[in-house]
Design an enzyme around this catalytic site. Structure first.
Site, PDB file in Angstrom:
ATOM      1  CD  GLU A  90      -1.969  -2.281   1.484  1.00  0.00           C
ATOM      2  OE1 GLU A  90      -0.872  -2.584   1.994  1.00  0.00           O
ATOM      3  OE2 GLU A  90      -2.898  -3.101   1.341  1.00  0.00           O
ATOM      4  CG  PHE A 113     -11.275  -3.486   3.733  1.00  0.00           C
ATOM      5  CD1 PHE A 113     -12.590  -3.675   4.143  1.00  0.00           C
ATOM      6  CD2 PHE A 113     -10.727  -4.407   2.869  1.00  0.00           C
ATOM      7  CE1 PHE A 113     -13.340  -4.754   3.686  1.00  0.00           C
ATOM      8  CE2 PHE A 113     -11.461  -5.497   2.402  1.00  0.00           C
ATOM      9  CZ  PHE A 113     -12.775  -5.665   2.821  1.00  0.00           C
ATOM     10  CG  ASP A 153     -10.482  -1.017   8.579  1.00  0.00           C
ATOM     11  OD1 ASP A 153     -10.935  -1.001   9.731  1.00  0.00           O
ATOM     12  OD2 ASP A 153     -11.213  -1.046   7.560  1.00  0.00           O
ATOM     13  CG  PHE A 154      -6.052  -2.269   4.504  1.00  0.00           C
ATOM     14  CD1 PHE A 154      -6.453  -2.859   5.699  1.00  0.00           C
ATOM     15  CD2 PHE A 154      -6.406  -2.900   3.325  1.00  0.00           C
ATOM     16  CE1 PHE A 154      -7.200  -4.030   5.711  1.00  0.00           C
ATOM     17  CE2 PHE A 154      -7.143  -4.072   3.327  1.00  0.00           C
ATOM     18  CZ  PHE A 154      -7.548  -4.640   4.519  1.00  0.00           C
ATOM     19  CG  HIS A 170     -11.105  -6.194   7.304  1.00  0.00           C
ATOM     20  ND1 HIS A 170     -10.129  -6.741   8.094  1.00  0.00           N
ATOM     21  CD2 HIS A 170     -10.685  -6.393   6.028  1.00  0.00           C
ATOM     22  CE1 HIS A 170      -9.176  -7.258   7.335  1.00  0.00           C
ATOM     23  NE2 HIS A 170      -9.491  -7.063   6.075  1.00  0.00           N
TER      24      HIS A 170
HETATM   25  C1  LIG Z   1      -2.718  -4.228   4.561  1.00  0.00           C
HETATM   26  C2  LIG Z   1      -3.695  -5.105   3.895  1.00  0.00           C
HETATM   27  N1  LIG Z   1      -3.828  -5.057   2.559  1.00  0.00           N
HETATM   28  C3  LIG Z   1      -4.716  -5.843   1.932  1.00  0.00           C
HETATM   29  C4  LIG Z   1      -5.502  -6.709   2.638  1.00  0.00           C
HETATM   30  C5  LIG Z   1      -6.552  -7.559   1.941  1.00  0.00           C
HETATM   31  N2  LIG Z   1      -6.091  -8.920   1.877  1.00  0.00           N
HETATM   32  C6  LIG Z   1      -6.417  -9.815   2.833  1.00  0.00           C
HETATM   33  S1  LIG Z   1      -5.678 -11.267   2.603  1.00  0.00           S
HETATM   34  C7  LIG Z   1      -4.933 -10.733   1.193  1.00  0.00           C
HETATM   35  C8  LIG Z   1      -4.046 -11.650   0.430  1.00  0.00           C
HETATM   36  C9  LIG Z   1      -2.920 -12.118   1.251  1.00  0.00           C
HETATM   37  O1  LIG Z   1      -2.153 -12.997   0.518  1.00  0.00           O
HETATM   38  P1  LIG Z   1      -1.008 -13.824   1.194  1.00  0.00           P
HETATM   39  O2  LIG Z   1      -0.146 -12.929   2.010  1.00  0.00           O
HETATM   40  O3  LIG Z   1      -0.345 -14.598   0.121  1.00  0.00           O
HETATM   41  O4  LIG Z   1      -1.765 -14.794   2.197  1.00  0.00           O
HETATM   42  P2  LIG Z   1      -2.780 -15.974   1.850  1.00  0.00           P
HETATM   43  O5  LIG Z   1      -4.144 -15.376   1.805  1.00  0.00           O
HETATM   44  O6  LIG Z   1      -2.412 -16.568   0.549  1.00  0.00           O
HETATM   45  O7  LIG Z   1      -2.639 -16.916   2.971  1.00  0.00           O
HETATM   46  C10 LIG Z   1      -5.259  -9.421   0.932  1.00  0.00           C
HETATM   47  C11 LIG Z   1      -4.804  -8.647  -0.236  1.00  0.00           C
HETATM   48  C12 LIG Z   1      -5.342  -6.734   4.038  1.00  0.00           C
HETATM   49  N3  LIG Z   1      -6.088  -7.528   4.816  1.00  0.00           N
HETATM   50  N4  LIG Z   1      -4.420  -5.949   4.633  1.00  0.00           N
END
Ligand SMILES: Cc1ncc(C[n+]2csc(CCOP(=O)(O)OP(=O)(O)O)c2C)c(N)n1
Ligand SMILES: [Mg+2]
Lengths: 336, 322
Positions: A70, A93, A95-96, A139
């Site tokens: 981000e 979101f 929150d981020f 969230h």
């Molecule tokens: C700071 C932030 N950015 C985006 C998200 C939305 N988000 C939640 S899980 C995810 C993917 C995460 O991928 P990975 O780190 O590979 O973990 P996996 O889900 O594959 O276990 C995203 C983009 C978030 N929760 N927090």
């Protein structure tokens, strides 16, 4: 004109502006979906599907589906805006905001002022906010009071699909940084929305309902709740004006003050945390400018000062609902 | 690699508990009774199990939004976890956190996390605590391939190196971050080399192979406990379900998901490997299967029967003192 959802309204606004202006680009995580994978690109079109179809139409030169970074892509949006593009970046979101706050509050917000008026930063940060989806503390926040607090940011909170399209078009055409709040529980809301592009100016409140007894100012998803409450109270002879400020920065304080001068009573409904929020801000403005017109103490209808809980019954108790708004209105009317 | 029969059985029990827990949550979610966002760890069991099996009470772990597996492996109470996921009274986090915030600091589980990249900095802090208070503990950051591109993760790797902190960075690469492929998102395409760029030794292992993960973690943990500072493991595997419950996984080729279950199953591999010779008997594993099934069943039954949290708790625990 046709029935369109909040999601479709946003999609149309972005699509039309991208067709009209080649400097409009998009950035964000999974805003197309399927980058580098065996699945088709555009697998998601954003978490709630608002950017669906834009990668196929505009391609990778205009649609940057980003890694989870981000600070980098929100900052890149600021940098691209200051150097000639009109980026629309999605902070999935709000929150981020915690992850990339610097690029928003210290960089994009302040360029123009710090650089002596030389910078123009036409960037839009789209972001999901609000409670009601059992998404828990990280969230579900509102956080628009924090953005409103920062000089240099414009803050937009549409309350319906029609509003979303007109305000998004305005946001993209606006030359200042705009934080555009989209309530995640409203994406399937539908209403008549024009097919052609139109803009809704910032800083002009919408009169949702006109009445003589109480001015109810509500924000975002709370506008619909306030209208429901007001319509029901009309049957009991309580006649409310409902105002939707549309933007908290700039804020149409003139319209709010003028309305309170007519009704003599103010209820402010705000889903954000209660301390240092919009309800307090609007109450202070009215107390300062129309104290003499008030027939009753101002009433703020807000959630408690706690994070948003997970358990459904706790979350339902957290969110200001129609009942809480009705109770607030009755309180300023001095009726049970 | 040193691993005795007792450890093997414990490792299998963790993996089986995670698998059954997740399969059951998947099923129950479809009935509409589980609220919110749920991210399942099925397919990834060997990572949490083989790493956490080698941790002690003084050690801590930070998890991700996909946190059930790490919680189970670190010793969180399974029934309290289920209550939490249902949002009920008696839940591990009093019904306030839900699936995405499962945590129990009493067992060194610093929390699932709704923020991608939220965990690695916390782990550096836990490692500083361990160093300062001389607990002998180390701290493990589990994070996904998506999180590996988050500034917080990269800053934490440098931070841990600069202070030689007792931190194990475990990159759980399940091929995707939501719908985005890790083969695209990780620039340079070589996570171990990225870690080495921070001066942190690392290696890549097959995450469907419990023994491969166990061995890599054993080496890394031994080095960390000797005071050599942070280590890195890149674990490659697959998640069986969508990103979250409700995701149709349209970005994955349709037959891939079916084949994954068939050919990439840490529990099947474990059973085949341990029962081929004299290590374990099928009956040993069958007994665990039966016990776990009963446990998960009870957990779900109790969760469904439990009351919602009292509404008065909405505003408790915002602060310690007011
Ligand atoms: C700071 C932030 N950015 C985006 C998200 C939305 N988000 C939640 S899980 C995810 C993917 C995460 O991928 P990975 O780190 O590979 O973990 P996996 O889900 O594959 O276990 C995203 C983009 C978030 N929760 N927090
Ligand atoms: Mg992943």
């Amino acid at each position: 004109m046709s029935q369109k959802s909040f999601r479709e309204a946003l999609n149309e606004a972005m699509r039309d502006e991208m067709r009209r202006d080649p400097t409009v680009i998009l950035l964000g995580e999974d805003i197309a979906g399927g980058m580098g994978s065996g699945g088709e690109q555009d697998a998601w079109g954003g978490v709630l599907g608002a950017t669906k179809g834009l990668m196929p139409e505009f391609g990778r030169e205009r649609v940057y589906d980003t890694p989870i970074s981000e600070s980098a892509f929100i900052g890149a949006a600021a940098g691209a805006a200051a150097t000639g593009l009109r980026p629309v970046a999605q902070l999935m979101f709000v929150d981020f905001f915690g992850v990339c706050g610097d690029q928003i509050i210290n960089q994009m917000a302040k360029f123009r002022y710090m650089f002596g008026g030389k910078a123009t930063t036409p960037v839009v940060i789209r972001t999901l906010f609000g409670a009601g989806t059992r998404a828990a503390s990280q969230h579900s926040q509102c956080l628009y009071p924090i953005m409103t607090h920062i000089p240099g940011l414009k803050v937009v909170i549409p309350s319906s699909p029609y509003e979303a399209k007109g305000l998004m078009t305005q946001a993209i055409r606006d030359d200042d940084p705009v934080i555009f709040f989209e309530h995640k529980a409203m994406f399937d809301d539908k209403e008549e929305v024009p097919d052609e592009p139109y803009t809704i100016p910032f800083g002009v409140a919408r009169t949702v309902r006109e009445g003589k007894d109480v001015t109810v100012v509500a924000i975002g998803r709370m506008v619909g709740f306030a209208k429901t409450a007001a319509d029901a109270l009309a049957k009991d002879g309580i006649d409310c004006t409902v105002l939707d400020p549309r933007t908290t920065s700039p804020l149409d304080s003139d319209a709010i003050v003028a309305s309170v001068r007519k009704t003599g009573r103010l209820v402010v409904v705000d889903e954000a945390s209660p301390r240092c929020g919009m309800a307090s801000d609007i109450s202070a403005i009215v107390a300062e400018q129309a104290f003499d017109a008030l027939k009753a103490p101002i009433k703020r209808v807000m959630p408690p000062h706690s994070p948003v809980p997970f358990a459904p019954n706790l979350e339902d108790a957290y969110i200001p609902g129609v009942d809480a708004i009705s109770a607030g209105i009755r309180a300023v009317m001095g009726v049970k | 690699m040193k691993i005795d029969k007792e450890q093997l059985l414990a490792g299998y029990r963790i993996m089986r508990t995670i698998r059954d827990f997740e399969e059951r949550v998947h099923k129950e979610f479809m009935t509409g009774q589980i609220p919110g966002f749920v991210h399942l760890y099925a397919g990834e069991e060997a990572s949490a199990a083989a790493v956490c099996l080698q941790l002690g009470d003084a050690d801590t772990v930070a998890s991700t939004h996909r946190g059930h597996g790490h919680a189970i492996a670190k010793g969180c109470d399974v029934k309290a976890m289920m209550l939490e996921i249902y949002g009920r009274e008696g839940g591990l986090c009093a019904g306030k956190g839900g699936s995405m915030h499962i945590a129990d600091l009493d067992v060194g589980m610093l929390g699932a996390n709704g923020i991608v990249g939220g965990g690695p900095p916390l782990v550096c802090g836990a490692a500083i605590t361990a160093k300062t208070l001389k607990t002998g503990g180390l701290s493990v950051a589990f994070f996904g391939d998506g999180a590996f591109n988050q500034g917080t993760t990269l800053e934490s790797m440098n931070f841990a190196r600069v202070y030689d902190l007792p931190v194990l960075f475990v990159l759980e690469d399940n091929g995707y971050a939501e719908s985005t492929s890790s083969s695209w998102s990780i620039g340079g395409h070589n996570p171990v080399r990225r870690a080495e760029g921070f001066g942190i030794p690392g290696e890549r292992v097959d995450g469907h192979d419990f023994f491969a993960v166990y061995r890599a973690a054993e080496d890394a943990i031994a080095a960390i406990r000797k005071g050599e500072g942070p280590r890195f493991i890149h674990i490659q595997f697959t998640r069986y379900y969508g990103h979250f419950e409700g995701d149709a996984s349209t970005y994955k080729p349709a037959n891939q998901v079916k084949d994954e279950r068939r050919y990439l199953d840490a529990l099947k591999f474990f059973r085949a490997r341990t029962t081929a010779g004299t290590m374990l008997k099928n009956e040993d594993l069958d007994a665990i299967d039966a016990e776990v099934e009963a446990l998960i069943d009870t957990a779900v039954r109790e969760a469904k029967a439990a009351p919602a949290p009292d509404v008065s708790t909405l505003t408790t625990d915002v602060y310690l003192s007011y």
